[in-house]
Design an enzyme around this catalytic site. Structure first.
Site, PDB file in Angstrom:
ATOM      1  N   ARG A 272      -1.004  -7.701 -21.729  1.00 16.73           N
ATOM      2  CA  ARG A 272      -1.653  -7.062 -23.078  1.00 16.73           C
ATOM      3  C   ARG A 272      -1.015  -6.267 -23.764  1.00 16.73           C
ATOM      4  NH1 ARG A 272      -4.277  -2.691 -22.769  1.00 16.73           N
ATOM      5  NH2 ARG A 272      -5.979  -3.365 -24.131  1.00 16.73           N
TER       6      ARG A 272
ATOM      7  N   PRO B 196       0.752  -1.303  -0.064  1.00 14.80           N
ATOM      8  CA  PRO B 196       0.111   0.028   0.119  1.00 14.80           C
ATOM      9  C   PRO B 196       0.951   1.245   0.080  1.00 14.80           C
ATOM     10  CG  PRO B 196      -0.498  -1.485   1.818  1.00 14.80           C
ATOM     11  CD  PRO B 196       0.495  -2.122   1.076  1.00 14.80           C
TER      12      PRO B 196
ATOM     13  N   ASP C  84      -4.816   1.987 -27.514  1.00 16.11           N
ATOM     14  CA  ASP C  84      -5.127   2.594 -26.191  1.00 16.11           C
ATOM     15  C   ASP C  84      -4.385   3.852 -25.850  1.00 16.11           C
ATOM     16  OD1 ASP C  84      -5.994  -0.079 -25.751  1.00 16.11           O
ATOM     17  OD2 ASP C  84      -4.024  -0.811 -24.609  1.00 16.11           O
TER      18      ASP C  84
ATOM     19  N   GLU D  31       0.888  -7.189   8.179  1.00 17.26           N
ATOM     20  CA  GLU D  31       1.126  -5.751   8.212  1.00 17.26           C
ATOM     21  C   GLU D  31       2.262  -5.149   7.251  1.00 17.26           C
ATOM     22  OE1 GLU D  31      -1.042  -3.551   9.739  1.00 17.26           O
ATOM     23  OE2 GLU D  31      -2.162  -5.744   9.756  1.00 17.26           O
TER      24      GLU D  31
HETATM   25  C1  9D3 Z   1      -2.895  -0.223   9.099  1.00 18.25           C
HETATM   26  C2  9D3 Z   1      -2.143  -0.027   7.972  1.00 18.25           C
HETATM   27  N1  9D3 Z   1      -2.585  -0.844   6.869  1.00 18.25           N
HETATM   28  C3  9D3 Z   1      -2.041  -0.233   5.592  1.00 18.25           C
HETATM   29  C4  9D3 Z   1      -3.330   0.318   4.845  1.00 18.25           C
HETATM   30  C5  9D3 Z   1      -1.870  -2.095   6.965  1.00 18.25           C
HETATM   31  C6  9D3 Z   1      -1.873  -3.112   5.650  1.00 18.25           C
HETATM   32  C7  9D3 Z   1      -3.088  -3.261   5.315  1.00 18.25           C
HETATM   33  C8  9D3 Z   1      -3.198  -4.079   4.294  1.00 18.25           C
HETATM   34  C9  9D3 Z   1      -0.812  -3.345   5.145  1.00 18.25           C
HETATM   35  C10 9D3 Z   1      -0.699  -4.427   4.211  1.00 18.25           C
HETATM   36  C11 9D3 Z   1      -1.969  -4.802   3.605  1.00 18.25           C
HETATM   37  C12 9D3 Z   1      -2.148  -5.744   2.471  1.00 18.25           C
HETATM   38  N2  9D3 Z   1      -2.281  -5.184   1.109  1.00 18.25           N
HETATM   39  C13 9D3 Z   1      -1.206  -5.285   0.382  1.00 18.25           C
HETATM   40  O1  9D3 Z   1      -0.389  -6.061   0.473  1.00 18.25           O
HETATM   41  C14 9D3 Z   1      -1.069  -4.467  -1.055  1.00 18.25           C
HETATM   42  C15 9D3 Z   1      -2.365  -3.395  -1.455  1.00 18.25           C
HETATM   43  C16 9D3 Z   1      -3.260  -2.792  -0.848  1.00 18.25           C
HETATM   44  O2  9D3 Z   1      -3.912  -3.325   0.059  1.00 18.25           O
HETATM   45  N3  9D3 Z   1      -3.885  -2.069  -1.613  1.00 18.25           N
HETATM   46  C17 9D3 Z   1      -3.518  -1.474  -2.784  1.00 18.25           C
HETATM   47  N4  9D3 Z   1      -2.318  -1.940  -3.430  1.00 18.25           N
HETATM   48  C18 9D3 Z   1      -1.742  -2.996  -2.625  1.00 18.25           C
HETATM   49  S1  9D3 Z   1      -0.526  -3.950  -3.220  1.00 18.25           S
HETATM   50  C19 9D3 Z   1      -0.159  -4.793  -1.814  1.00 18.25           C
END
Ligand code: 9D3
Length: 250
Positions: free
Chosen positions: A153, A88, A168, A115
């Site tokens: 793609r 994230p 595209d 996490e």
């Molecule tokens: C409390 C903080 N959280 C972050 C928003 C912790 C957290 C939540 C979910 C840490 C990792 C995750 C799992 N998500 C991913 O690994 C992830 C992800 C996503 O949640 N949203 C958009 N793109 C991606 S790429 C990897």
């Protein structure tokens, strides 16, 4: 293109990557996908992949050792391939990033879970970090699949000649115009006359206008960077004027 995916859940990938266009791309030898289970790179008898964070707090953190060993094994002598952590905290994936990644011969994707990963994974092996958008997933696996799909793609030969990435790049600035096929009338809803007229120039003009209308209504942010002709700017001004009239009238 070769894509290696490091994950604790390789089973999640059967389905999306073994159907349709991604399946055909692999059969044609244009894409070679390799799944690696991070658990195979643990060295303790319980095959541990995560632990509690130093400093306390909730959640679990992925261990540095299995991840670094996995990347080093998969990478082999090839030091040049990008090692992309799905997180994230990464830069947001867009069509521009898809083009950028498609230019590489090889990608290594690491799917985070829990996490997050021990910070030293970033320091030691990660070269890029990508998020697919501002919503919370349970891990990086679905994000990796989205990236594989969008990048594959763009590989020359994966799509038919008609549906090139060329098309595209022209279209991406705007949302698409409405599409119709048989029958000409369904439950009283008719296909717009112009599409049945055989006048290719009129069809092209109608489609471009409808694309602009749709973009104006749903994604006005895209119009800031769209490449519009003089006539199209006028049409946009008309839409804005009509909108101002409506607002004034109500
Ligand atoms: C409390 C903080 N959280 C972050 C928003 C912790 C957290 C939540 C979910 C840490 C990792 C995750 C799992 N998500 C991913 O690994 C992830 C992800 C996503 O949640 N949203 C958009 N793109 C991606 S790429 C990897």
């Amino acid at each position: 293109m070769r894509i290696d995916i490091l994950t604790l859940f390789p089973g999640m990938f059967s389905g999306p990557l073994t159907e349709s266009i991604l399946k055909r791309a692999q059969e044609k030898g244009l894409l070679s996908l390799h799944l690696h289970n991070i658990r195979d790179y643990t060295s303790d008898k319980h095959h541990t992949t995560d632990d509690a964070p130093y400093g306390g707090g909730g959640g679990m953190v992925m261990l540095v050792e299995p991840l670094v060993r996995a990347v080093e094994d998969v990478r082999g002598a090839d030091q040049g391939a990008p090692v992309i952590l799905l997180t994230p905290q990464g830069r947001v994936f867009t069509q521009r990033v898809a083009y950028e990644l498609a230019a590489h011969e090889r990608l290594i994707l690491i799917c985070g879970r829990y996490e997050g990963v021990d910070e030293r994974v970033r320091q030691l092996v990660v070269t890029d970090e990508i998020s697919i958008g501002d919503y919370v997933l349970t891990g990086g696996e679905l994000a990796a699949m989205v990236i594989v799909d969008a990048v594959t793609r763009l590989i020359p030969g994966v799509l038919g000649a008609r549906w090139g990435a060329e098309e595209d790049s022209h279209a991406m600035g705007l949302l698409e115009y409405p599409h119709y096929t048989r029958p000409p009338v369904f439950r009283g809803l008719a296909v717009p006359d112009v599409l049945l007229s055989g006048d290719h120039q009129a069809v092209a003009r109608w489609r471009r206008r409808e694309a602009i209308r749709r973009t104006w209504e749903r994604r006005p942010d895209l119009l800031l960077t769209a490449d519009l002709s003089e006539e199209e700017r006028w049409f946009l001004a008309e839409l804005a004027e009509a909108e101002a009239q409506r607002r004034g009238a109500s």
